[in-house]
Design a protein around this motif. Sequence first.
Motif, short mmCIF file in Angstrom:
data_model
loop_
_atom_site.label_atom_id
_atom_site.label_comp_id
_atom_site.label_asym_id
_atom_site.label_seq_id
_atom_site.Cartn_x
_atom_site.Cartn_y
_atom_site.Cartn_z
N ALA A 105 0.85 -1.20 0.00
CA ALA A 105 0.00 0.00 0.00
C ALA A 105 0.88 1.25 0.00
CB ALA A 105 -0.92 0.00 1.22
N HIS A 106 1.93 1.24 0.79
CA HIS A 106 2.88 2.36 0.81
C HIS A 106 3.49 2.55 -0.58
CE1 HIS A 106 7.09 3.66 0.89
NE2 HIS A 106 6.61 4.64 1.62
N GLY A 107 3.90 1.46 -1.22
CA GLY A 107 4.51 1.54 -2.54
C GLY A 107 3.57 2.14 -3.58
N ILE A 108 2.31 1.76 -3.53
CA ILE A 108 1.31 2.33 -4.45
C ILE A 108 1.15 3.81 -4.19
CG2 ILE A 108 -1.14 2.33 -5.03
CD1 ILE A 108 -1.05 -0.76 -4.48
N ALA A 109 0.97 4.17 -2.92
CA ALA A 109 0.79 5.59 -2.57
C ALA A 109 2.04 6.40 -2.92
CB ALA A 109 0.45 5.72 -1.09
N TYR A 110 3.22 5.82 -2.74
CA TYR A 110 4.49 6.48 -3.06
C TYR A 110 4.53 6.81 -4.55
CZ TYR A 110 9.64 7.02 -2.95
OH TYR A 110 10.93 7.48 -3.02
#
Length: 168
Positions: A105-110
């Motif tokens: 989820a962090h990677g997508i938001a990043y």
Amino acid sequence: MTGADVLLLPGEPDPSVVRLMIFEVPAARALTRRQNNGDECVWCSAAEGLPPLCGPSAWRPHGCAPCRQIRVTYLRAYLAWKGHAQDCEPCRTEWCPDGWGLALAHGIAYEVAGKEEPVYCACGCPLSRTSRRLRPYVTDCLTGPRYSHTGPCTNPGAPASADEGTRR
């Protein structure tokens, strides 16, 4: 909380997200006069619907609702992943299957926030945002999203204690 929960949370951000929002604003020297004065969004230069982004009183950066929401989602994802890593011993030394959903989820938001690859850890090591070694930097005093990694430090210029400090 799962990674999907983080990406789909509606509503206003909590105070920890609001406190970090100013770190998402580009440096004042990179902004136009109108962006620095709060007349245009600091990310896309839109001129309507611009809530303030909590800058110091002499500096008044503003962001439009869509750009602000992208950064709110990124900060929520980072903080959720960081919260998990603080309480999870496996996350500090190796890949953790429970934390991987939050990392994704962090990677997508990043990526949606337009952040560039590679991610640089606090010691200076470059890592891909999808690396299983990448971790949120777990500290009590968070001044902005920072990263660390598991395993040995590959940065030859890092201080001798960098290996130990990055495994947190």
